[in-house]
Design an enzyme around this catalytic site. Structure first.
Site, PDB file in Angstrom:
ATOM      1  N   GLY A   1      44.105 -34.083 -34.416  1.00 18.30           N
ATOM      2  CA  GLY A   1      44.127 -35.250 -35.273  1.00 18.30           C
ATOM      3  C   GLY A   1      42.808 -35.984 -35.217  1.00 18.30           C
ATOM      4  N   CYS A   2      42.584 -36.822 -36.216  1.00 11.99           N
ATOM      5  CA  CYS A   2      41.294 -37.519 -36.310  1.00 11.99           C
ATOM      6  C   CYS A   2      41.135 -38.542 -35.179  1.00 11.99           C
ATOM      7  CB  CYS A   2      41.139 -38.168 -37.674  1.00 11.99           C
ATOM      8  SG  CYS A   2      42.543 -39.164 -38.205  1.00 11.99           S
ATOM      9  N   TYR A   3      42.099 -39.439 -35.034  1.00  8.60           N
ATOM     10  CA  TYR A   3      41.997 -40.402 -33.933  1.00  8.60           C
ATOM     11  C   TYR A   3      41.897 -39.672 -32.582  1.00  8.60           C
ATOM     12  CZ  TYR A   3      43.403 -44.343 -36.999  1.00  8.60           C
ATOM     13  OH  TYR A   3      43.470 -45.311 -37.969  1.00  8.60           O
TER      14      TYR A   3
ATOM     15  N   THR B   1      40.675 -36.873 -31.791  1.00  4.72           N
ATOM     16  CA  THR B   1      39.348 -36.310 -31.569  1.00  4.72           C
ATOM     17  C   THR B   1      38.389 -37.378 -31.053  1.00  4.72           C
ATOM     18  OG1 THR B   1      39.641 -34.605 -33.261  1.00  4.72           O
ATOM     19  CG2 THR B   1      37.366 -35.221 -32.725  1.00  4.72           C
ATOM     20  N   SER B   2      38.388 -38.522 -31.720  1.00  2.00           N
ATOM     21  CA  SER B   2      37.457 -39.575 -31.298  1.00  2.00           C
ATOM     22  C   SER B   2      37.783 -40.064 -29.888  1.00  2.00           C
ATOM     23  CB  SER B   2      37.492 -40.747 -32.291  1.00  2.00           C
ATOM     24  OG  SER B   2      38.685 -41.486 -32.181  1.00  2.00           O
TER      25      SER B   2
END
Lengths: 345, 345, 345, 345
Positions: free
Chosen positions: C148-150, C152-153
């Site tokens: 997921g995007c969050y 990953t960060s």
């Protein structure tokens, strides 16, 4: 206190009128209606009203009409007639925020809106609600067609040169740009954030429905048939319209003379500000207010006058103007509830 | 009519106070001063005031102080003391929009601002101007340190849980984001449009100057030393602050109970709205108004309370709060000039 | 040339993968499918592809699977299993852009997504596709759960301190903000331009579905159970995520040492940039690229480490990472097709 | 590999050329210079280049010229001549991103830029670098005046109707809007975020310096003197230009015929896309790419053709076009380094 009601109150136009009414010292809001959102509270749809106005949207317009002295209508095109008739029958005032009472010529309405005027007698009574050009009629009126947002910006920008026929060409180019509130509350591909943000594009180039309204009024002002080519664009901001207009001037007219003419024309108008020569109108400085700012520029090489006119589409372009009309109709000071000094940033 | 003056009036804080004063029914603006912009008109710097307020910025603060009953000061840190003293010597009121009269402890001021309190007696008289927590003192005060924008959002968000010591940990995480007006009028790389637009980043992470102000007041509220880790971020919008705060809760406290506590605490406060559980505070619905909206959320798994508090940094965070303080100091109704119903879009 | 196909290709994730595939020198796109938009051309939905990729969306996923060596799936939660199975049965690779193959524990999936793993054997083969932490497994994998995007960060921001257990508290606060593309193509009130523009608010505070994915991976890294409180916010920009994370540090650890650790951890990682101390990560400088920028800050007073991690949610957070995984799975240089130097403004 | 250097490299134009050169497979960047930022690294000014290009800005242009085969110059108006001469003297190519080699007539340059051509012989060699209209000359050229951003959008939009003289009036209205990168890196009131955001306004109405460049080229295309009234506006987006042009058409010309003419004219041009009738050009779909999208509309009532032309001002309007010119001058495929498929959101 004036008792005011709003039918079709859940859209942007209606809710902005509600906001101005709540800010108005001489008005009491006695009811709002909205079919699609019936029984919801105003503040559910628009949380900025939370604990300020938690009225429910009623389903029945008649109830709102019964309670009120003046009705504002934010309805879709083509359905206002019976509500206006009922309101007038009760000796009350009706201010239509939509397009149903703006066009004099039924054929224009039929051509551009694809609908018919059913109640012709009613349209005999309609008054076009641009105070700067129709103030005396508005004072006497019971039925107002509140002007469109683009038409307001264009008419105020061109009014001073129309009667003296300063144009060399009766065909005028009008290039406009509007913030996204102009497209209303409805969810569309074109108003999805990721599409609109960092974007800019024209729409309905050359065939927007506000065209006949503008031509009708410019023609009245000048006394001869005026034609416009009108191209609106969608601007990635919430509010505001900038109309940039191109007029071929008759020979030997100087910008300074045009400027004086504009100053004189608008010297008694609080809500129209003619900016000093060398300044440019900027929507930033009119948003959230009822002002129309106008700047004047000249392409000397081509003897073309460039008029830039800017308003807040939701205020002078919709709700503020409707309040201004109401004030005139009820004998209040014209600027009552409209004196808010707007933000600079 | 209260005679009001603004010194250091050309910055964002000063000009926004001016705007609120012009919208205030009980105030007459008798003068504004600004060294750097002396002799320019207000409306040259801020064209939204054109034909509404075309006052010139005076160079001499003393002239403004002489004319006024109350002075608002939008000065850089470290230079307000002598102006405040002069104002008080004339038995007038002084509301400082900056940080010079917010901190009780001279060492905090020295540490965080790198400057000294020169006039210690003056600071004995200062009152911290957050009406919701210091109302009675404000009514008696002549010298107000108007709270910082971030501190306002944080304090209103945490106030209800401080006195009853609901936190399990005296160290609270405060993650905030502010619109660009918070950075003021000065041109900087970081506020250049192309840099800020479509951007987001923290700044002064863990060492922003508003930290001691927040800790001072939370400590007063709770009666024991509270520490915060505070990280502000720059948000690509003009206005508004959202503070998201993380509090380890003592055991067995339910969100519903917290919600009731917030409702009770703020039941008589017009300008603090506790949103229903399930809703989230959004800066959109407070901008241009003096409201602080608060929403409450719980991470049940970690027994962590999440409080979200949002204000308009220029209104409840600056000018609106200053007006609220003035109203209290002059015995007016607290909400005079602050009842504007703000836009929904 | 690798033959690539995309199923569920008409959403933001799928169309962004398509864009990266078109920019990839070693890939041929052999088919795309999308039920809801079947028979429309890609360029009808996304005009930036006009005359570049005018492929039609097929209705039948099987046809795409039959043609391709690798399938990217941009499907809604809960329907990927049979397509993955078919793809693996044909000895092809499957990279799922959604959440169906990210969680190891079926109970986590059931709790957070309300659905069950039907094909348990399939999930035995899934590999979590974060190259920086699972590179060797990815090289051997046929079935990838693209992160997921969050997550990953967050993971890239916390990875270096997990194994050495530098945290004093296994509960970490994660405050994130994402651009609106993260909400996808679907029209919603919350992504309507006038609502989102000039706005900021949290959503799903404390209960966002990315929580278990983050905890699962942090727990793997550290070897002990890590908990997070995660609050995402909607940012009025198109692209980009900023995660600001708060970690109580063990005693006597200096920021300089943390910085060295991050540098060492990521010294061979092209796509993770550890910014010099004193700089702050800014989403502006990673948008449209596969980079993750990390900045490190310390609240010395509270011994709290602040890690800021920023990515483009559609690139390193979705499509770029998927390409990076594909490159690893097919033995290409990991950065093939990902070396685009992104815009500064 | 072509050895490329950039002088005046620290502005937006220069840094964007650098970015395209770094993305170009046949180019090696051998040096960049910038007086005002000498000795700083590129990545200090533009952090998106961090760890990708950390070259220092040299102070000495001559060193860059000595190392390179081709020089791109992003210098202020009026100082390019000696650098161009030095470059040509070394049998190298010079591509000027500014306005010093665009105007054929020294009097135009003197009138609009207030400066003189000192080295007349040099200007004999200059070639106007719009590939779609000057391709063969560009292939032979050593000295290119890279077109202005607005002029690129306008010329590509009007080119097809110029030679066949389809216009009924040699005076054409050009209404343009540009993103803020067009105003460059310099900090100004007008590009301060809080001023520009949620704003829109014209500037230099009727007297922008790009006017003579546009008229010169349109006149060449048509063979008779063409005049334009040109009004640019500042758009609150980072990138992109939309030019909306109004042309009185000769009688009896249909939109369908115009459309066919545009298709034929541009059928072999990769970077000009004529959109299907009924679609409208939108800057969103060309940003970050070298494309120019054109849409055609007709105001039938007034027989006025409306052409909308959109480009990314920093790409087809500056850096991309410069690369396209370089490719032509060095015999590379014209689209080398320019095939990047741009983002849809």
């Amino acid at each position: 206190m004036i008792k005011a009601g709003i039918i079709g109150a859940s859209g942007y136009a209606g809710s902005e009128v509600l906001r101005f009414l709540l800010n108005h010292p001489e008005v009491e809001v006695v009811g709002v209606s909205a079919h699609s959102d019936a029984n919801k509270k105003v503040s559910e749809l628009y949380p900025s009203f939370y604990q300020i106005c938690d009225l429910p949207f009623l389903e029945d317009e008649d109830e709102v009409i019964a309670r009120a002295d003046v009705i504002f209508a934010g309805l879709p095109a083509g359905i206002s007639e019976p509500f206006a008739q009922k309101t007038l029958d009760q000796n009350k005032k009706f201010i239509d925020l939509g397009a149903d009472f703006r066009l004099d010529n039924p054929e224009d309405y039929a051509f551009w809106y694809g609908k018919k005027y059913e109640n012709s007698a009613l349209h005999q009574q309609q008054v076009y609600g641009l105070p700067e050009t129709h103030r005396n009629e508005i004072k006497q009126a019971s039925l107002i067609g509140n002007p469109g947002c683009y038409p307001t910006s264009v008419q105020l920008g061109l009014y001073p040169i129309m009667l003296p026929h300063l144009y060399a060409n009766k065909h005028i180019i009008v290039n406009s740009a509007s913030g996204v509130t102009g497209a209303g509350k409805k969810l569309t591909e074109d108003t999805h954030f990721t599409k609109t943000n960092e974007s800019f594009h024209p729409y309905k180039a050359g065939n927007h429905r506000h065209t006949p309204e503008i031509e009708q009024e410019l023609t009245k002002m000048s006394g001869e048939a005026i034609h416009i080519t009108f191209v609106p664009h969608l601007l990635p901001v919430n509010r505001g319209i900038v109309s940039t207009m191109y007029i071929d001037l008759k020979k030997d007219i100087k910008l300074e003379d045009i400027y004086k003419l504009y100053q004189e024309t608008y010297q008694d108008e609080q809500f129209v500000r003619v900016l000093p020569l060398g300044k440019q109108a900027d929507l930033k400085f009119v948003t959230y207010t009822n002002y129309c700012d106008i700047s004047l520029h000249m392409d000397e090489r081509n003897h073309t006058l460039i008029v830039v006119s800017t308003i807040d589409n939701m205020v002078k372009g919709t709700a503020g103007q409707a309040i201004q009309n109401m004030n005139l109709m009820f004998g209040l000071k014209e600027n009552t509830g409209l004196n808010y000094v707007g933000p600079s940033f």
